[in-house]
Design an enzyme around this catalytic site. Structure first.
Site, PDB file in Angstrom:
ATOM      1  N   GLY A  47       6.935   5.060   8.422  1.00  0.00           N
ATOM      2  CA  GLY A  47       5.762   6.069   8.502  1.00  0.00           C
ATOM      3  C   GLY A  47       6.117   6.676  10.229  1.00  0.00           C
ATOM      4  N   SER A  48       5.012   7.370  10.513  1.00  0.00           N
ATOM      5  CA  SER A  48       4.904   8.150  11.733  1.00  0.00           C
ATOM      6  C   SER A  48       4.941   7.068  13.067  1.00  0.00           C
ATOM      7  CB  SER A  48       3.662   8.895  11.951  1.00  0.00           C
ATOM      8  OG  SER A  48       2.726   8.362  11.884  1.00  0.00           O
ATOM      9  N   THR A  49       5.671   7.518  14.008  1.00  0.00           N
ATOM     10  CA  THR A  49       5.728   6.672  15.299  1.00  0.00           C
ATOM     11  C   THR A  49       4.517   6.479  15.597  1.00  0.00           C
ATOM     12  OG1 THR A  49       7.924   7.385  15.580  1.00  0.00           O
ATOM     13  CG2 THR A  49       6.703   6.532  17.460  1.00  0.00           C
ATOM     14  N   GLU A  50       3.547   7.400  15.650  1.00  0.00           N
ATOM     15  CA  GLU A  50       2.080   7.036  16.040  1.00  0.00           C
ATOM     16  C   GLU A  50       1.212   6.163  15.293  1.00  0.00           C
ATOM     17  OE1 GLU A  50      -0.049  10.727  14.889  1.00  0.00           O
ATOM     18  OE2 GLU A  50      -1.964   9.849  15.959  1.00  0.00           O
TER      19      GLU A  50
ATOM     20  N   LYS B 201       0.966  -1.390   0.112  1.00  0.00           N
ATOM     21  CA  LYS B 201       0.006  -0.035  -0.128  1.00  0.00           C
ATOM     22  C   LYS B 201       0.833   1.255  -0.073  1.00  0.00           C
ATOM     23  CE  LYS B 201      -1.906   2.967   2.682  1.00  0.00           C
ATOM     24  NZ  LYS B 201      -2.148   4.117   1.739  1.00  0.00           N
TER      25      LYS B 201
ATOM     26  N   GLY C 254       2.909   3.730  13.788  1.00  0.00           N
ATOM     27  CA  GLY C 254       3.531   2.409  13.825  1.00  0.00           C
ATOM     28  C   GLY C 254       3.341   1.901  15.245  1.00  0.00           C
TER      29      GLY C 254
ATOM     30  N   CYS D 250      13.319  10.708   7.021  1.00  0.00           N
ATOM     31  CA  CYS D 250      13.424  10.156   8.508  1.00  0.00           C
ATOM     32  C   CYS D 250      14.875  10.431   8.734  1.00  0.00           C
ATOM     33  CB  CYS D 250      12.730   8.631   8.614  1.00  0.00           C
ATOM     34  SG  CYS D 250      13.285   7.627   7.354  1.00  0.00           S
TER      35      CYS D 250
ATOM     36  N   GLU E 293       9.956  15.900  15.752  1.00  0.00           N
ATOM     37  CA  GLU E 293      10.182  15.847  14.188  1.00  0.00           C
ATOM     38  C   GLU E 293       9.635  16.791  13.417  1.00  0.00           C
ATOM     39  OE1 GLU E 293       9.090  12.033  12.065  1.00  0.00           O
ATOM     40  OE2 GLU E 293      10.942  12.178  11.275  1.00  0.00           O
TER      41      GLU E 293
ATOM     42  N   GLU F 270       9.989   1.044  10.522  1.00  0.00           N
ATOM     43  CA  GLU F 270      10.717   2.125  10.308  1.00  0.00           C
ATOM     44  C   GLU F 270      10.152   3.583  10.588  1.00  0.00           C
ATOM     45  OE1 GLU F 270      13.930   1.462   9.830  1.00  0.00           O
ATOM     46  OE2 GLU F 270      13.978  -0.300   8.908  1.00  0.00           O
TER      47      GLU F 270
HETATM   48  P1  NAP Z   1       1.472   7.988   8.411  1.00  0.00           P
HETATM   49  O1  NAP Z   1       0.313   8.538   8.782  1.00  0.00           O
HETATM   50  O2  NAP Z   1       2.301   7.177   9.478  1.00  0.00           O
HETATM   51  O3  NAP Z   1       1.374   7.331   6.985  1.00  0.00           O
HETATM   52  C1  NAP Z   1       2.520   6.273   6.693  1.00  0.00           C
HETATM   53  C2  NAP Z   1       1.708   5.157   5.659  1.00  0.00           C
HETATM   54  O4  NAP Z   1       0.866   4.484   6.789  1.00  0.00           O
HETATM   55  C3  NAP Z   1       0.712   5.708   4.450  1.00  0.00           C
HETATM   56  O5  NAP Z   1       0.634   4.534   3.539  1.00  0.00           O
HETATM   57  C4  NAP Z   1      -0.705   5.598   5.297  1.00  0.00           C
HETATM   58  O6  NAP Z   1      -1.614   5.787   4.338  1.00  0.00           O
HETATM   59  C5  NAP Z   1      -0.295   4.516   6.173  1.00  0.00           C
HETATM   60  N1  NAP Z   1      -1.459   4.448   7.300  1.00  0.00           N
HETATM   61  C6  NAP Z   1      -2.161   5.651   7.967  1.00  0.00           C
HETATM   62  N2  NAP Z   1      -2.845   5.253   8.923  1.00  0.00           N
HETATM   63  C7  NAP Z   1      -2.632   3.659   8.964  1.00  0.00           C
HETATM   64  C8  NAP Z   1      -3.454   2.808   9.530  1.00  0.00           C
HETATM   65  N3  NAP Z   1      -4.247   3.226  10.656  1.00  0.00           N
HETATM   66  N4  NAP Z   1      -3.405   1.370   9.440  1.00  0.00           N
HETATM   67  C9  NAP Z   1      -2.378   1.201   8.782  1.00  0.00           C
HETATM   68  N5  NAP Z   1      -1.706   2.016   7.685  1.00  0.00           N
HETATM   69  C10 NAP Z   1      -2.049   3.317   8.042  1.00  0.00           C
HETATM   70  O7  NAP Z   1       2.349   9.295   8.048  1.00  0.00           O
HETATM   71  P2  NAP Z   1       1.833  10.537   7.428  1.00  0.00           P
HETATM   72  O8  NAP Z   1       0.609  11.113   8.044  1.00  0.00           O
HETATM   73  O9  NAP Z   1       2.172  10.435   6.115  1.00  0.00           O
HETATM   74  O10 NAP Z   1       2.807  11.612   7.813  1.00  0.00           O
HETATM   75  C11 NAP Z   1       2.833  12.190   9.241  1.00  0.00           C
HETATM   76  C12 NAP Z   1       4.393  12.123   9.813  1.00  0.00           C
HETATM   77  O11 NAP Z   1       4.928  11.116   9.960  1.00  0.00           O
HETATM   78  C13 NAP Z   1       5.231  13.155   9.235  1.00  0.00           C
HETATM   79  O12 NAP Z   1       5.130  14.451   9.381  1.00  0.00           O
HETATM   80  C14 NAP Z   1       6.677  12.691   9.824  1.00  0.00           C
HETATM   81  O13 NAP Z   1       6.914  13.196  10.945  1.00  0.00           O
HETATM   82  C15 NAP Z   1       6.196  11.188   9.796  1.00  0.00           C
HETATM   83  N6  NAP Z   1       6.780  10.297   8.837  1.00  0.00           N
HETATM   84  C16 NAP Z   1       7.947   9.571   9.053  1.00  0.00           C
HETATM   85  C17 NAP Z   1       8.298   8.826   7.899  1.00  0.00           C
HETATM   86  C18 NAP Z   1       9.709   8.107   7.758  1.00  0.00           C
HETATM   87  O14 NAP Z   1      10.364   7.702   6.848  1.00  0.00           O
HETATM   88  N7  NAP Z   1      10.015   7.584   9.098  1.00  0.00           N
HETATM   89  C19 NAP Z   1       7.801   8.998   6.702  1.00  0.00           C
HETATM   90  C20 NAP Z   1       6.473   9.682   6.469  1.00  0.00           C
HETATM   91  C21 NAP Z   1       6.218  10.476   7.775  1.00  0.00           C
HETATM   92  P3  NAP Z   1      -2.301   7.215   3.989  1.00  0.00           P
HETATM   93  O15 NAP Z   1      -1.385   7.656   3.080  1.00  0.00           O
HETATM   94  O16 NAP Z   1      -3.469   6.644   3.250  1.00  0.00           O
HETATM   95  O17 NAP Z   1      -2.667   8.012   5.311  1.00  0.00           O
END
Ligand code: NAP
Ligand code: MG
Length: 454
Positions: A207-210, A154, A212, A263, A356, A229
């Protein structure tokens, strides 16, 4: 069928729309992956290797197309986007060598022989964020396929196009139907189904720690394997004995690359106090000279932020009255632009220092001595990457060992090579990707004893 519109982050123009899959469609894809697993796991190591090599060649012949898609969809600079597509090609080529080399052990025992096997897990669900759509997808799906699993992937809702194209190129390369499927849609629908569906054996999330943390808790219900990650707040530690000119010249690239949406961004610059003023003097022209503009232009070093939402997040860290030491420039008008920004002086507990930001904003803090530098660097729940600038080899090693982080570089900001392991300490994640042992994370060890007694 419901769809989702995609915006070009440099122009804010809608340029495409993609399907948003329902729960039923997600379930059907997982079922197809489960069926495909039964035959994919039987493909001989040599044939699996050949298919991955061919996939790598097909990606290579579509490099420019993939790069251009990423420029339009994610606002990445053309230089970065070419590197990212090349990274998928290289990761495929590297792990094409893995199926024939994923060896078990023969362990001496009495009364027979004892051997171990690496068994594939089944269907692996890979959830990819928007910041590096191609590389992060490849780091998951390539070793997963090489180990004999089938994959449902996804992409982030706002940056799905390169992953979708990679799914088509896989078929073109001869990877059988159902082995590698790209499922577009919402994280809360498609992504979360990977966590709850009993036929998904592992979730690999970036993705986000939240989110994750939720994924890990959800996977606990079925003792599902999980690799995470997550975020980072990495330190770039500069000692007075370093080559200050070089450290200052390289610091912007270490944090502003990909508009800071990385990240591994070195978003906290720590400078030894007696060099602090001199370092800021040297940093200013480097930041002001960092070229932010049209991502299609070969000389551009930084494009726009990926979305209006991310722009809002980043802006909240630079409110009116924020301690801006100096700023670079960026285009005006449409597009989610934010200039390279240096905040100093800042307090050690300021939000811009602890959280972050995921944008082109860096804080600069002074430190007293080695112990103080290590204490500040470790004063964060994250531990993903970091850099140490010094000419003292002993100090470089002492500080590298003392910083609680998965990926460090000395006198450099490089942290990701596909043939070396990558991943986080503390809340930056769990498990490792890439490197020579990546297939271990996509298989379980089976131990078999064969008696030789009559
Ligand atoms: P995110 O919400 O953690 O999204 C990452 C991935 O997870 C996306 O494919 C997202 O899909 C999916 N996702 C979201 N909610 C989910 C759930 N409940 N169950 C399963 N999958 C889910 O990150 P974001 O909202 O794009 O970014 C928010 C913050 O996260 C950023 O500002 C940054 O601080 C951090 N971040 C960190 C990394 C990293 O490489 N470590 C990468 C991106 C973001 P959708 O796109 O459909 O929501
Ligand atoms: Mg989110």
């Amino acid at each position: 069928m419901s769809t989702f519109s995609l915006l070009n982050p440099a122009t804010e123009e809608v340029f495409a729309s993609v399907p948003s899959l329902s729960l039923e469609e997600t379930d059907a894809a997982i079922e197809r992956a489960a069926v495909a697993f039964e035959s994919w796991r039987q493909v001989s190591p040599g044939d699996r290797a050949r298919l991955l090599r061919r996939f790598s060649e097909v990606v290579d012949s579509h490099l420019e197309e993939l790069a251009m898609i990423e420029v339009e969809n994610a606002g990445h600079t053309i230089g970065n986007a070419r590197w990212e597509a090349g990274n998928v090609r290289d990761v495929l080529a590297y792990y094409a060598g893995a199926p024939e080399r994923h060896m078990g052990k023969q362990i001496p025992v009495a009364g027979g022989i004892n051997v171990t096997f690496h068994e594939p897990l089944g269907v692996v669900g890979i959830i990819v964020p928007w910041n590096f759509p191609m590389p992060i997808a490849g780091w998951g799906f390539v070793p997963a396929l090489a180990a004999g699993n089938t994959v449902v992937l996804k992409p982030a809702e706002i940056t799905p196009l390169t992953a979708m194209r990679l799914g088509e190129l896989a078929l073109e390369a001869g990877i059988p139907e159902g082995v590698f499927q790209v499922l577009t849609g919402k994280g809360s629908v498609v992504g979360w189904r990977f966590v709850t569906h009993e036929k998904v054996a592992k979730v690999c999330f970036t993705g986000s720690t939240e989110v994750g943390s939720k994924i890990m808790a959800g996977c606990a219900d079925q003792i599902k394997r999980v690799t995470l990650e997550l975020g980072g707040k990495s330190a770039n530690v500069i000692f007075s004995d370093a080559d200050l000119e070089l450290a200052a010249a390289r610091a912007p690239g270490g944090v502003f690359d990909n508009a800071g949406q990385d990240c591994c961004a070195r978003s906290r610059i720590l400078v030894q106090r007696d060099s602090y003023d001199r370092f800021l003097e040297l940093l200013e022209p480097a930041v002001k000279g960092f070229v932010c503009g049209d991502p299609r232009d070969e000389s551009t070093e930084m494009g726009p932020l990926v979305s209006a939402a991310q722009h809002e997040v980043v802006r909240s860290f630079v409110p009116d009255g924020a301690p801006i030491a100096f700023q670079g420039t960026c285009p005006e008008g449409p597009g989610f632009w934010f200039p390279p920004t240096v905040l100093a002086p800042v307090g050690r507990k300021d939000r811009a220092v602890t959280d972050e930001i995921f944008g082109p904003v860096v804080v600069v803090l002074p430190f007293e001595d080695e112990a103080d530098a290590i204490a500040i660097a470790n004063d964060t729940p994250y531990g993903l990457s970091g850099s140490i600038w010094t000419r003292d080899l002993g100090r470089a090693l002492r500080v590298s060992r003392a910083i609680d982080s998965g990926n460090l570089s000395v006198n450099s900001h490089s942290s990701v090579r596909y043939w070396t392991p990558f991943g986080g300490f503390k809340q930056s994640g769990i498990g490792r990707e890439l490197g020579p042992d990546a297939l271990d994370a996509f298989s379980d060890v089976k131990n078999v004893f064969i008696s030789t007694e009559e």
